[in-house]
Structure formats: C-alpha cells, structure tokens
Design a protein around this motif. Structure first.
Motif, short mmCIF file in Angstrom:
data_model
loop_
_atom_site.label_atom_id
_atom_site.label_comp_id
_atom_site.label_asym_id
_atom_site.label_seq_id
_atom_site.Cartn_x
_atom_site.Cartn_y
_atom_site.Cartn_z
N ARG A 65 0.83 -1.21 0.00
CA ARG A 65 0.00 0.00 0.00
C ARG A 65 0.86 1.25 0.00
NH1 ARG A 65 -4.42 -1.33 4.43
NH2 ARG A 65 -5.59 -2.83 3.21
N ASN A 66 2.01 1.17 0.65
CA ASN A 66 2.93 2.30 0.72
C ASN A 66 4.01 2.23 -0.35
OD1 ASN A 66 2.30 4.01 3.30
ND2 ASN A 66 1.94 1.88 3.85
N GLU A 67 3.85 1.29 -1.29
CA GLU A 67 4.74 1.11 -2.43
C GLU A 67 6.19 0.79 -2.04
OE1 GLU A 67 4.16 4.51 -4.97
OE2 GLU A 67 2.04 4.01 -5.26
N TYR A 68 6.33 -0.08 -1.04
CA TYR A 68 7.65 -0.56 -0.63
C TYR A 68 7.74 -2.07 -0.88
CZ TYR A 68 7.99 3.88 1.85
OH TYR A 68 8.02 5.21 2.16
N PRO A 69 8.94 -2.55 -1.22
CA PRO A 69 9.10 -3.99 -1.51
C PRO A 69 9.49 -4.84 -0.30
CG PRO A 69 11.09 -2.83 -2.13
CD PRO A 69 10.11 -1.78 -1.61
N LEU A 70 9.21 -4.38 0.90
CA LEU A 70 9.61 -5.10 2.11
C LEU A 70 9.11 -6.54 2.06
CD1 LEU A 70 10.97 -4.84 4.90
CD2 LEU A 70 8.75 -4.18 5.82
N GLN A 71 9.99 -7.48 2.37
CA GLN A 71 9.66 -8.90 2.35
C GLN A 71 9.66 -9.45 3.77
OE1 GLN A 71 8.86 -11.00 -0.34
NE2 GLN A 71 8.64 -9.00 -1.32
N CYS A 72 8.83 -10.45 3.97
CA CYS A 72 8.68 -11.08 5.28
C CYS A 72 8.55 -12.57 5.04
CB CYS A 72 7.40 -10.52 5.92
SG CYS A 72 7.14 -11.03 7.59
N ARG A 73 9.17 -13.37 5.89
CA ARG A 73 9.01 -14.82 5.76
C ARG A 73 8.66 -15.43 7.11
NH1 ARG A 73 15.18 -15.68 4.44
NH2 ARG A 73 15.90 -15.88 6.57
N VAL A 74 8.02 -16.58 7.04
CA VAL A 74 7.62 -17.34 8.22
C VAL A 74 8.41 -18.64 8.19
CG1 VAL A 74 5.70 -18.48 9.38
CG2 VAL A 74 5.33 -16.29 8.25
N GLU A 75 9.11 -18.93 9.29
CA GLU A 75 9.94 -20.13 9.37
C GLU A 75 9.55 -20.94 10.61
OE1 GLU A 75 13.84 -18.55 9.91
OE2 GLU A 75 13.97 -17.78 7.87
N LYS A 76 9.54 -22.24 10.46
CA LYS A 76 9.27 -23.09 11.62
C LYS A 76 10.45 -22.99 12.58
CE LYS A 76 7.35 -27.45 12.93
NZ LYS A 76 6.76 -28.70 12.48
N GLU A 77 10.14 -22.85 13.86
CA GLU A 77 11.20 -22.72 14.87
C GLU A 77 11.87 -24.04 15.14
OE1 GLU A 77 10.08 -21.52 18.90
OE2 GLU A 77 11.81 -20.22 18.85
#
Length: 117
Positions: A105-117
C-alpha cells in the motif's frame, strides 16, 4: 444400570476409573495435549524500504517498543534479516500478510518470511 460413584486411580496410571455396580470397570482414556508448533516471523532487508517505515511496522504490527524496534531494524539493515517474533502458525502468517499488505500500500518492496522454529 446405575454407576457406583466410587472413583479409583490406585493403579498409578493417572486414569480416572469408575466401577459400576455390575462389576465392570470403566476407564477414561488419558489425554495428553501438545503445544502447537511455533513459527518465527523474519523481516528481510532491501535497498528501498526506509528505516522509519520498518520501525513503524515493528511497532504497529509486532507491538515492539521504540528501542526494540530500532534494534531489530538495525539487525535487518546490518545482517540482512531480523527476527520480529515467534508465534503460532496462524498468528505468524497473519502478521506476515499484514506486513506485505501494508508495505505494498505504501509502495515498498519489504519482504517477510515465516519459518518453523
């Protein structure tokens, strides 16, 4: 058929047992609950998303105080990734989706990932 109200757990099994008047023994199965697996939410560095926006995400979505948000943001910047929190699967995936949605929405390419602990 009526149940006798005698309860016995003298066999050391931890099971609750009832003895009926007709002599039959009824045993409740022992149920062990397991904690759900936990998942890490990790933000990844990029060359376009401003540090202020990353701090905002950490405070708004992950409920970090200002000092924690700055510290995590610096980890992301210097190491390429930073741990935002550890949650159950549904919570982790929801937070990751919120990060991506707010970033786009803010036009940023920020990436996030979910990893099993």
């Amino acid at each position: 058929m009526s149940l006798d109200t005698k309860m016995s757990g003298e066999d050391g099994s931890g099971e609750t047992q009832e003895v009926r008047k007709d002599g039959l023994l009824l045993a409740e199965p022992k149920v062990k609950t397991k904690r759900p697996p936990l998942f890490k939410v990790v933000l990844l560095n990029d060359d376009y998303t401003p540090m202020d926006f990353v701090v905002f995400i950490l405070k708004d979505i992950f409920h970090k105080n200002h000092e924690e948000a700055i510290s995590i943001m610096l980890d992301i910047h210097n190491r390429g990734a930073g741990l935002c929190g550890v949650y159950t699967r549904d919570v982790a995936e929801t937070k990751a989706e919120l990060v991506i949605t707010l970033s786009r929405r803010n036009e940023y390419p920020l990436q996030c990932r979910v990893e099993k602990e």
